[in-house]
Every structure is written in structure tokens, then in C-alpha cells.
Design an enzyme around this catalytic site. Structure first.
Site, short mmCIF file in Angstrom:
data_model
loop_
_atom_site.label_atom_id
_atom_site.label_comp_id
_atom_site.label_asym_id
_atom_site.label_seq_id
_atom_site.Cartn_x
_atom_site.Cartn_y
_atom_site.Cartn_z
N CYS A 132 32.80 36.23 28.05
CA CYS A 132 31.86 36.80 29.01
C CYS A 132 32.59 37.07 30.34
CB CYS A 132 30.68 35.84 29.24
SG CYS A 132 31.15 34.31 30.08
N CYS A 134 33.78 34.00 32.10
CA CYS A 134 34.92 33.38 31.40
C CYS A 134 36.21 34.10 31.76
CB CYS A 134 34.70 33.42 29.88
SG CYS A 134 33.18 32.61 29.36
#
Length: 78
Positions: A12, A15
Site C-alpha cells: 500500500c 508501506c
């Protein structure tokens, strides 16, 4: 001794931000560390982490569910 840093996350945006921050801190401070990106959900579950991204340093979960500042990462690594 080389630190082992793992960024747990499925890819994501948060991340990706965390891995960027960690890489910057390691390179800017010339730290002896290996960085691993852990995207496999089964591998992440082994750490009992429900919210990503998570930062694991030498098998200790230090941050969950948010992107840390560079200063914070540096303090955790040292």
C-alpha cells in the site's frame, strides 16, 4: 553487527512510504543494516501484526500502522 530491518506490508502507499524512509535513514547515516520488504500475508501474520505498515528491527516490532519520521527510525535502529 548488522541490523535486520523488515518492513511488513502488502504494498500500500503507506508501506511504500515507510520503506522509503527506512532506506533513506540507512543510506544517509551509513548504517550497517539489511532491509527486507515482507509482502507475504502469511509471513506478516507470523509477527501477529494486524495493521500495516509495520517496522521490525532484529525481530522486534517497533512501529505498527503508521509511517515514522526519519529521526524516529534512526533512534530505533541505534
Amino acid at each position: 553487527m548488522t541490523k535486520v530491518i523488515k518492513v511488513l506490508g502488502t504494498g500500500c502507499p503507506k508501506c511504500k512510504s515507510m520503506i522509503g524512509v527506512v532506506k533513506d535513514v540507512v543510506s544517509e547515516n551509513n548504517l550497517d543494516a539489511t532491509i527486507e520488504k515482507v509482502e507475504d500475508i502469511m509471513e506478516i501474520m507470523k509477527f501477529n501484526v494486524m495493521t500495516t505498515p509495520a517496522l521490525v528491527i532484529d525481530d522486534v516490532i517497533t512501529i505498527k500502522g503508521r509511517v515514522p519520521s526519519k529521526d524516529e527510525v534512526l533512534a530505533l535502529i541505534n
